[in-house]
Design a protein around this motif. Structure first.
Motif, PDB file in Angstrom:
ATOM      1  N   CYS A  16       0.829  -1.213   0.000  1.00  0.00           N
ATOM      2  CA  CYS A  16       0.000   0.000   0.000  1.00  0.00           C
ATOM      3  C   CYS A  16       0.864   1.265   0.000  1.00  0.00           C
ATOM      4  CB  CYS A  16      -0.984   0.002   1.162  1.00  0.00           C
ATOM      5  SG  CYS A  16      -0.218  -0.089   2.776  1.00  0.00           S
ATOM      6  N   ASN A  17       2.131   1.131   0.463  1.00  0.00           N
ATOM      7  CA  ASN A  17       3.054   2.282   0.398  1.00  0.00           C
ATOM      8  C   ASN A  17       3.179   2.827  -1.014  1.00  0.00           C
ATOM      9  OD1 ASN A  17       3.641   2.189   3.072  1.00  0.00           O
ATOM     10  ND2 ASN A  17       5.560   1.051   2.833  1.00  0.00           N
ATOM     11  N   LEU A  18       3.169   1.886  -1.970  1.00  0.00           N
ATOM     12  CA  LEU A  18       3.410   2.288  -3.354  1.00  0.00           C
ATOM     13  C   LEU A  18       2.267   3.126  -3.920  1.00  0.00           C
ATOM     14  CD1 LEU A  18       4.935  -1.080  -4.700  1.00  0.00           C
ATOM     15  CD2 LEU A  18       6.141   0.875  -3.713  1.00  0.00           C
ATOM     16  N   PHE A  56       1.211   9.507  -9.129  1.00  0.00           N
ATOM     17  CA  PHE A  56       1.749  10.671  -8.392  1.00  0.00           C
ATOM     18  C   PHE A  56       2.837  11.474  -9.099  1.00  0.00           C
ATOM     19  CE2 PHE A  56       0.441   7.424  -5.283  1.00  0.00           C
ATOM     20  CZ  PHE A  56      -0.661   8.080  -4.772  1.00  0.00           C
ATOM     21  N   HIS A  57       3.434  10.920 -10.122  1.00  0.00           N
ATOM     22  CA  HIS A  57       4.552  11.633 -10.729  1.00  0.00           C
ATOM     23  C   HIS A  57       4.334  11.964 -12.196  1.00  0.00           C
ATOM     24  CE1 HIS A  57       6.702  10.922  -6.994  1.00  0.00           C
ATOM     25  NE2 HIS A  57       6.275   9.673  -7.060  1.00  0.00           N
ATOM     26  N   LYS A 104      -8.004   2.404   1.050  1.00  0.00           N
ATOM     27  CA  LYS A 104      -7.902   3.544   1.957  1.00  0.00           C
ATOM     28  C   LYS A 104      -7.010   4.632   1.357  1.00  0.00           C
ATOM     29  CE  LYS A 104      -6.995   3.910   6.620  1.00  0.00           C
ATOM     30  NZ  LYS A 104      -6.308   3.232   7.726  1.00  0.00           N
ATOM     31  N   LYS A 105      -5.890   4.188   0.788  1.00  0.00           N
ATOM     32  CA  LYS A 105      -4.960   5.148   0.161  1.00  0.00           C
ATOM     33  C   LYS A 105      -5.615   5.834  -1.037  1.00  0.00           C
ATOM     34  CE  LYS A 105      -1.411   4.000   2.746  1.00  0.00           C
ATOM     35  NZ  LYS A 105      -1.002   4.880   3.841  1.00  0.00           N
ATOM     36  N   LEU A 106      -6.352   5.057  -1.815  1.00  0.00           N
ATOM     37  CA  LEU A 106      -6.999   5.639  -2.998  1.00  0.00           C
ATOM     38  C   LEU A 106      -8.099   6.609  -2.590  1.00  0.00           C
ATOM     39  CD1 LEU A 106      -7.146   2.475  -5.292  1.00  0.00           C
ATOM     40  CD2 LEU A 106      -5.599   4.436  -5.526  1.00  0.00           C
ATOM     41  N   ASP A 114     -14.108   5.698  -7.699  1.00  0.00           N
ATOM     42  CA  ASP A 114     -14.336   4.284  -7.378  1.00  0.00           C
ATOM     43  C   ASP A 114     -14.756   3.442  -8.572  1.00  0.00           C
ATOM     44  OD1 ASP A 114     -16.875   5.245  -7.655  1.00  0.00           O
ATOM     45  OD2 ASP A 114     -17.480   4.941  -5.568  1.00  0.00           O
ATOM     46  N   ASP A 115     -15.181   4.078  -9.661  1.00  0.00           N
ATOM     47  CA  ASP A 115     -15.551   3.255 -10.820  1.00  0.00           C
ATOM     48  C   ASP A 115     -14.355   2.966 -11.726  1.00  0.00           C
ATOM     49  OD1 ASP A 115     -15.313   5.829 -11.656  1.00  0.00           O
ATOM     50  OD2 ASP A 115     -17.235   5.913 -12.721  1.00  0.00           O
TER      51      ASP A 115
END
Ligand code: SF4
Ligand code: SF4
Ligand code: FES
Lengths: 346, 295
Positions: free
Chosen positions: B198-200, B213-214, B239-241, B248-249
């Protein structure tokens, strides 16, 4: 097609039918319980309340081989599909159990067809019997059903005193009557009235009533309520409710070997009340508590199959209540659900 | 005549497997192996959507659902990657080339791959969750022109449990493709990322997803995220998303409910009004939110 069958002719009918099919009907077992068994004419019970056990086991067997396999010396594997083709005539099926069989027929059809069950249904003639007397746990009318419903039967019978009023419903049923026409008599003009008479008196005698049809599509709203715990606290997860339910369709599949190279792939009834039913390979269990499993049984009958097939998968037979060793009553659960739904709507 | 017309429907028994020969078995990690199954005559053509699964049978031992990792039409064979976790998989691990295994399927809905065309695909997998996603990755490379970028985010417990090690090396070299790996805990000889997968997908993590993110915001908006792993893993990803308001779709997950029949009859996989084997195993996050949490 309407006929009369004089009561004293019943045994000759059964005798005749037995010539080319197994005849199954309610009888008294040595445990003093009414159950469906292969019969000889004399002991058939076509009166009183519905049997303790439903005839489900003759359509969806408690345990059955799906195929035999043989591993050849070359390593190749051959399979032989288990294929029962015996004809059976099931007699004395009450309207609730006919509804259950209709439900099973639809459930096991669809995109993938369960060959074993559908084949058995094709090889069966279902003779229904109008219910003159409810059991103390019966609540079929709450589901919008009636003790004289003919849906699902090939032939319907109703007790008219000295004779049975007999109605051919499907082609299969009419053919059976036609083939045995010398045993039947012509019916009289107002014979059919026996059905409405039985309906009236039997419905009046049903003790339990709650309008479940009014809860259609609303039962799901009780999912997060706190009603489940009251019942799950005393439930011992024995699964008796599901094994005795005429509409419970779940099964487990396993292999067993007879020797190094031979064996069979078979299935047995299974129950959602068992902890291991949903256990993931990883050890995670989506329904790890008794509360979740009890809710699953109820939600499945009154909400999930409504979503999937637009019908309740409970017939109101009351057997789950009758067999529960700790006295959990489906009617009591439904009353609690109704309260939750009603409160939610206020 | 009438009878003949009706007969095949019932007599096409969906529970009967065909038996395919194991043509090759390759060790993957210390608990997983790859099995190539040759399709016998009459079964050579497989209509398959990435994310679907098959029921595999070892006669006398049992049957289990296994996602297809690849279908190789030229070789008329199926690739299953299998971890040794239970009675049946243990038996499969003992099998040798030349032996026969029962196969029926494919079952389930698979990923709605048509909907992914023109988009970036971010794959997030934990442990053996990468096995079913391999078919998506292969599909991506075979139909590269239909898609944008691909990023594989992978978490293994330790370096010995990393699967598709060689493939990942070659995927990395391909155009538009990145792979990031993390292992749960620091370990001697490992100089890559450590911590859960999940860190990624955490915006504050140093080596987080390139696509999410980049890149330009427009890239992120044109992305689908596919997640496969046990519920504890995918819940942490979701959770991260959630934190970055990812739609969500555009997130798809594969559920791992206990299965016995694969065809919507045995009831084991039932989750609310859905049968995971038939209506799933792939669900969008959006669908998942409307479902009972019984997976
Ligand atoms: S749930 Fe209970 S009352 Fe309903 S059909 Fe099953 S056994 Fe009968
Ligand atoms: S019969 Fe009663 S005690 Fe047994 S599982 Fe069903 S509800 Fe629980
Ligand atoms: S696995 Fe049997 S119903 Fe889904």
């Amino acid at each position: 097609m309407r006929k009369r069958l004089q009561k004293q002719k019943l045994s000759s009918l059964i005798k005749k039918l037995k010539e080319d099919a197994t005849v199954i009907a309610p009888v008294m077992t040595d445990k003093n319980e009414v159950d469906f068994l292969p019969v000889n004419s004399e002991e058939v019970i076509l009166s009183g309340a519905r049997s303790l056990y439903s005839p489900k086991k003759y359509i969806f067997k408690q345990s059955e081989s799906m195929y035999d396999y043989t591993i050849q010396d070359s390593g190749k594997v051959t399979v032989k599909e288990s294929c029962e083709n015996e004809k059976q005539i099931i007699m004395g099926i009450r309207p609730c159990d006919l509804h259950a069989i209709e439900y099973m027929k639809e459930f096991y059809s669809g995109k993938y067809k369960d060959s074993y069950i559908l084949r058995r249904l094709e090889n069966s003639v279902l003779i229904g019997l109008a219910c003159t007397e409810p059991s103390t746990n019966c609540f079929c009318t709450s589901l919008g059903n009636s003790p004289v419903d003919t849906d699902g039967s090939d032939i319907m019978m109703a007790d008219a005193g000295s004779f049975y009023f007999v109605k051919g419903i499907t082609e299969k049923g009419k053919k059976l009557i036609e083939n045995n026409k010398d045993i039947f008599e012509d019916s009289q003009e107002d014979d059919e009235r026996v059905l409405s008479d039985i309906k009236e008196s039997c419905e009046k005698a049903i003790l339990e009533k709650i309008d479940v049809t009014a809860l259609k599509n609303k039962v799901g709203s009780a999912y997060n309520s706190d009603i489940w715990k009251k019942y799950s606290d005393i439930c011992v997860n024995c699964g008796a409710c599901t094994f005795n339910c005429p509409t419970c369709t779940c099964f487990d599949v396993a292999d067993t070997s007879r020797s190094k190279n031979e064996g069979c792939h078979y299935r047995t009834w299974d129950t959602c009340q068992n902890f291991a039913f949903t256990l993931h390979a990883s050890g995670h269990n989506p329904r790890s508590t008794s509360e979740e499993r009890l809710r699953q049984r109820v939600m499945h009958k009154y909400q999930y199959t409504v979503d999937q097939m637009d019908q309740f998968s409970c017939t109101g037979c009351g057997r789950c209540t009758q067999v529960c060793p700790v006295g959990i009553s489906m009617i009591a659960i439904l009353k609690d659900i109704k309260e939750v739904v009603d409160n939610g709507e206020e | 005549m009438e009878k003949n017309k009706k007969a095949p429907s019932i007599n096409q028994n969906p529970y009967i497997p065909f038996f395919g020969k194991l043509t090759d078995i390759i060790d993957e990690s210390h608990v997983t192996k790859r099995f190539f199954v040759e399709l016998p005559k009459g079964h050579e053509k497989v209509d398959f959507i990435p994310g679907q699964f098959f029921q595999l049978t070892v006669p006398g031992v049992g049957e289990i659902p296994i996602s297809l990792s690849d279908y190789i039409p030229e070789k008329k064979s199926l690739l299953f990657c299998i971890a040794n976790t239970g009675i049946v998989t243990n038996k499969i691990h003992q099998m040798k080339v030349g032996e026969f295994i029962g196969v029926r399927g494919p079952y389930g809905n698979g990923f709605p791959i048509e909907k992914f065309k023109g988009k970036n695909i971010v794959i997030v997998a934990g442990g053996i969750g990468l096995f079913p996603l391999r078919s998506v990755i292969e599909y991506y490379f075979r139909n590269k022109n239909d898609f944008n970028k691909l990023e594989v985010l992978y978490g293994a417990r330790n370096p010995r449990e990393i699967i598709f090690r060689e493939e990942m090396k070659s995927w990395r070299l391909k155009k538009d493709t990145t792979c990031k790996i993390t292992i749960d805990k620091p370990e001697k000889g490992w100089d890559g990322n450590t911590g859960f997968v999940c860190n990624l997908v955490d915006k504050n993590y140093s080596d987080s997803s390139e696509i999410l993110f980049h890149c330009a915001a427009s890239e992120r908006e044109n992305t689908v995220v596919l997640v496969v792993g046990p519920p504890v893993m995918f819940n942490s990803i979701l959770k991260k998303l959630e934190e970055i308001n990812f739609p969500d779709d555009s997130v798809y997950l594969s559920l791992e409910n206990h299965m016995k029949c694969g065809i919507g009859k045995c009831g084991h996989c039932n989750c609310g009004s859905k049968y995971v084997c038939q209506d799933g195993p792939i669900f969008s996050w959006k669908e998942l939110k409307t479902m009972e949490k019984e997976y």
